[in-house]
Design a protein around this motif. Structure first.
Motif, short mmCIF file in Angstrom:
data_model
loop_
_atom_site.label_atom_id
_atom_site.label_comp_id
_atom_site.label_asym_id
_atom_site.label_seq_id
_atom_site.Cartn_x
_atom_site.Cartn_y
_atom_site.Cartn_z
N PHE A 190 0.82 -1.21 0.00
CA PHE A 190 0.00 0.00 0.00
C PHE A 190 0.86 1.27 0.00
CE2 PHE A 190 -3.29 -2.91 1.82
CZ PHE A 190 -3.95 -3.02 0.61
N GLY A 191 2.06 1.17 0.57
CA GLY A 191 3.01 2.29 0.50
C GLY A 191 3.34 2.57 -0.96
N PHE A 229 1.47 1.81 -3.50
CA PHE A 229 0.26 2.36 -4.14
C PHE A 229 0.18 3.88 -3.89
CE2 PHE A 229 -4.07 3.84 -3.39
CZ PHE A 229 -4.59 3.72 -4.67
N PHE A 241 2.55 5.93 -3.24
CA PHE A 241 3.62 6.60 -4.00
C PHE A 241 3.14 6.85 -5.43
CE2 PHE A 241 7.17 6.53 -6.89
CZ PHE A 241 8.13 7.29 -6.26
N ILE A 300 0.01 6.84 -6.73
CA ILE A 300 -1.18 7.67 -6.94
C ILE A 300 -0.78 9.15 -7.01
CG2 ILE A 300 -2.00 8.09 -4.58
CD1 ILE A 300 -4.37 6.60 -6.95
N ILE A 352 -8.81 8.78 -0.72
CA ILE A 352 -9.38 7.54 -1.26
C ILE A 352 -8.74 6.33 -0.55
CG2 ILE A 352 -7.85 7.54 -3.32
CD1 ILE A 352 -11.40 6.11 -3.14
N THR A 353 -7.44 6.44 -0.23
CA THR A 353 -6.77 5.36 0.51
C THR A 353 -7.41 5.22 1.89
OG1 THR A 353 -4.78 6.19 -0.56
CG2 THR A 353 -4.46 4.45 1.04
N VAL A 406 -10.95 3.54 1.67
CA VAL A 406 -11.00 2.11 1.33
C VAL A 406 -10.24 1.27 2.36
CG1 VAL A 406 -10.51 0.40 -0.46
CG2 VAL A 406 -11.24 2.68 -1.11
N LEU A 407 -9.09 1.76 2.81
CA LEU A 407 -8.25 0.94 3.70
C LEU A 407 -8.37 1.34 5.17
CD1 LEU A 407 -5.00 1.06 1.55
CD2 LEU A 407 -6.75 -0.69 1.49
N ILE A 458 -10.19 12.55 -8.29
CA ILE A 458 -9.65 11.19 -8.19
C ILE A 458 -10.42 10.41 -7.12
CG2 ILE A 458 -7.71 11.27 -6.50
CD1 ILE A 458 -6.11 9.99 -8.97
N ALA A 515 -12.56 7.16 -8.38
CA ALA A 515 -12.06 5.90 -7.83
C ALA A 515 -13.11 5.31 -6.88
CB ALA A 515 -10.74 6.13 -7.10
N LEU A 563 -15.42 -4.17 -0.60
CA LEU A 563 -14.19 -3.52 -0.10
C LEU A 563 -14.54 -2.29 0.74
CD1 LEU A 563 -11.76 -3.55 -3.14
CD2 LEU A 563 -11.58 -4.85 -1.04
N THR A 574 8.19 -1.64 -0.09
CA THR A 574 7.51 -0.54 -0.79
C THR A 574 8.27 -0.18 -2.05
OG1 THR A 574 6.69 0.34 1.28
CG2 THR A 574 6.70 1.86 -0.55
N LEU A 606 3.73 -2.06 -9.32
CA LEU A 606 2.50 -1.29 -9.52
C LEU A 606 2.66 -0.25 -10.63
CD1 LEU A 606 1.14 -0.77 -5.90
CD2 LEU A 606 0.47 -2.46 -7.57
N GLY A 614 -9.40 8.35 -12.97
CA GLY A 614 -9.95 7.98 -11.66
C GLY A 614 -10.22 6.48 -11.57
N ILE A 615 -10.77 5.91 -12.68
CA ILE A 615 -11.06 4.47 -12.68
C ILE A 615 -9.75 3.67 -12.61
CG2 ILE A 615 -11.88 2.61 -14.20
CD1 ILE A 615 -14.20 4.50 -14.96
N ALA A 630 -7.05 4.64 -11.17
CA ALA A 630 -6.57 4.75 -9.78
C ALA A 630 -7.33 3.77 -8.90
CB ALA A 630 -6.76 6.17 -9.27
N GLY A 631 -8.65 3.69 -9.06
CA GLY A 631 -9.45 2.76 -8.27
C GLY A 631 -9.06 1.32 -8.55
N MET A 642 -5.91 0.40 -6.91
CA MET A 642 -6.08 0.14 -5.48
C MET A 642 -6.58 -1.30 -5.26
SD MET A 642 -8.24 2.17 -2.71
CE MET A 642 -6.88 3.03 -2.01
N SER A 677 -3.79 -3.59 -5.75
CA SER A 677 -2.87 -3.56 -4.60
C SER A 677 -3.40 -4.44 -3.47
CB SER A 677 -2.70 -2.14 -4.07
OG SER A 677 -2.42 -1.26 -5.07
#
Lengths: 338, 269
Positions: free
Chosen positions: A46-47, A49, A51, A53, A73-74, A77-78, A204, A208, A219, B173, B180, B209-210, B212-213, B216, B219
């Motif tokens: 996720f780190g 991810f 970076f 985004i 958004i992170t 969701v998380l 975004i 997203a 999720l 990371t 990624l 945006g899609i 990016a989603g 995620m 990920s």
């Protein structure tokens, strides 16, 4: 929003690092509790991810493009804790391996972009969701939370920079670090974020979120349905810290723009006072005028007492409104049932 | 609007180049390349810290010259050095310009411009200090970045007693940024290949945006797979690392020079 080294004094950097540390400790404990010690691979991915985004360009109205931070958004969701840690990792990698953002300024950058954005974005989204209670509105609420969260973070960065010439200057009054005061640094940060970066973050988050909501609704329910229980301890602690640092306002010279009184208007060269202004200006005299209590003989103590009284007053108003609205609701349900 | 896809593809490719391919200057046998990464990191942090603490213009210039000399001794291309200086502190340069004028920094006038506006000596000194400080901080970090392998830097962090768990996550990371990045690039290229004609700004925004989603969601799936793969190979949450750095006499010499730099800093006050 990445503050480079040399813009902030080492004292500010140390303070910001100290302010960030408790959040990161709390976040790592929360993650350990939630995912046990096998959490590390999750956090690492996720780190990466977070970076990535930050690299995405979005087209904005007016033909320009902008980068989002992607923290909100992170967080949605998380969860806010995992988001805090993953954005922190992205910022550390950026500072040490790509030279983006300062190394000594990492504490301030983590505070603004990881801590503030995660908490404000996530908290605001939950609040708006509770008020509206409509699933179809959620992507829009997410976008609003993203827009506001990045602007709150930009405001924090503006304040951190603008405090430098006030607090750290040479004997002849010249700034030792960032040279522009709050009156310039805050608007300069806010204009760019209100007009561009905020929109990028909002877009975004909106797209997203709506895509994940359509395609992977499970999720979102894992995180936002299992809302973290509201713990009063950190809220009370936060308010207490804000009350204690309230006298920081004494550092600023003069009156806030547009909040001038009679005497200040004359000092600024106004040759007359409009009649209406004079009539309404004297209609109410505040008990803690100027946040000062002459009895205490100390302006800092006056600020603290004023802040404490303000908080108590607001809490009392909120408690009374909740009590009244509950009574009204109870009355309505009893009449409809009969 | 395919240009936004092109812009994103361009940025992702350059990001991929930065993470996958080490700088050509790392392979050279220059001064910084031969130093122990731990010493380089301490030296860079010391220089940043001293530049942040000290306000003397001469001392900041001294630090900047040290950074430049060590970059020259490490065979870094002048074009690269110029790029670091020109692009990175560009924003700072833009910020420092108004400082030189009398309406921001009043003082002794050097060049009279118009009306009551002039360039002041105090303004010039203030702008020079602000810029030099940023330049020292940026060049000292970039000098280390251009001459060190990322895995060596990661290992050098152990010297600062950073918990192995944190270092493990950081290196994970860094590795997964590559994975990624490739996934995001594939998605952008796939979208570009399916896009015919002009796309509205709204559709372009929704497209990014899609992606990016989707990234995620990828990920989340990937992190579960990575964890399962590690557990199946015996990972229990305990981190073990191997440290094979050896201090050489040149490292000791640089360490001693650093003490000298700190000493000069405090004596110059």
């Amino acid at each position: 929003m990445h503050i480079p080294d040399g813009y902030l004094s080492p004292q500010t950097e140390a303070l910001m690092a100290a302010a960030t540390a408790p959040f990161l400790v709390k976040a790592s404990r929360q993650l350990e509790k939630k995912y046990n010690k096998l959490t590390l691979p999750l956090v690492g991915v996720f780190g990466a991810f977070s970076f990535l985004i930050m690299m995405f360009n979005l087209p904005l109205p007016g033909g320009t493009t902008g980068h989002a931070v992607g923290t909100v958004i992170t967080a949605l969701v998380l969860g806010p804790w995992l988001s805090m840690v993953s954005v922190t990792l992205a910022l550390v990698i950026q500072a040490f391996f790509f030279g983006d953002g300062g190394i000594l300024a990492l504490g301030a950058n983590i505070f603004n972009m990881a801590v503030v954005m995660s908490i404000v974005g996530y908290g605001l989204f939950l609040l708006l969701k509770k008020i509206t209670q409509r699933e179809s509105l959620e992507p829009f609420l997410a976008a609003v939370s993203g827009y506001i969260a990045i602007n709150v973070a930009a405001f924090c960065a503006g304040v951190e920079l603008g405090l430098q010439p006030l607090l750290f200057h040479s004997s002849n009054g010249h700034a030792l670090y960032f040279p522009y005061p709050l009156a310039i640094s805050v608007p300069a940060m806010m204009i760019g974020h209100l007009a561009l970066a905020g929109l990028a973050e909002g877009f975004i988050t909106f797209f997203a979120y709506s895509w994940i909501q359509r395609r992977f609704p499970k999720l979102l329910h894992q995180q936002t349905a299992a809302n973290l229980p509201i713990s009063w301890k950190p809220i009370v602690l936060g308010i207490a810290v804000l009350i204690v640092i309230a006298p920081i306002g004494l550092l600023a010279h003069g009156t806030a723009w547009g909040e001038w009184g009679r005497a200040e208007l004359f000092r600024r060269g106004l040759s007359y006072i409009p009649q209406g202004f004079d009539r309404w200006n004297s209609i109410w005299s505040a008990p803690l005028s100027g946040y000062n209590l002459p009895l205490l003989h100390n302006s800092a103590a006056g600020y603290i007492v004023s802040a404490l009284s303000g908080v108590i007053l607001i809490l009392a108003i909120v408690a009374i409104s909740i009590f009244v609205s509950r009574r009204i609701r109870k009355k309505r349900t009893s009449t409809t049932s009969t | 609007m395919t240009s936004i896809l092109d812009k994103n593809i361009h940025d992702l490719v350059s990001g991929l180049n930065k993470t996958m391919f080490t700088s050509d200057s790392i392979g050279k046998s220059g001064f910084l390349q031969r130093l122990d990464p731990r010493v380089k990191m301490i030296a860079s942090l010391t220089i940043i810290l001293m530049a942040s603490i000290k306000a003397s213009l001469l001392y900041l210039l001294f630090l900047y010259i040290i950074c430049l000399l060590s970059m020259i001794a490490s065979y870094l291309k002048p074009a690269k050095m110029f790029r670091i200086w020109l692009i990175l502190p560009f924003f700072s340069l833009f910020l420092s310009v108004p400082l030189i004028f009398s309406f921001v920094t009043p003082g002794r006038s050097i060049v009279h411009l118009f009306g009551s506006t002039s360039i002041t000596l105090e303004g010039l000194l203030l702008a020079a200090r602000f810029l030099l400080r940023i330049a020292v901080c940026v060049t000292s970090v970039q000098a280390v970045l251009f001459t060190s392998r990322w895995d060596h830097m990661m290992k050098a962090f152990e010297f600062f007693h950073i918990p192995p768990g944190v270092l493990f996550v950081l290196s994970l990371t860094y590795r997964y940024i590559n994975v990624l990045l490739t996934a995001a690039l594939d998605m952008m290229l796939a979208r570009k290949s399916r896009t015919v004609g002009r796309q509205s700004a709204g559709a372009a925004r929704s497209g990014v945006g899609i992606i990016a989603g989707n990234l995620m969601v990828k990920s989340i799936t990937l992190s579960g797979e990575v964890r399962d793969a590690m557990v199946s190979r015996g990972y229990t949450g305990k981190i073990r690392t191997v440290n094979n750095f050896i201090f050489h006499s040149r490292d000791v010499l640089v360490g001693l020079s650093l003490i000298g730099i700190i000493g000069i800093g405090f004596l110059s006050a």
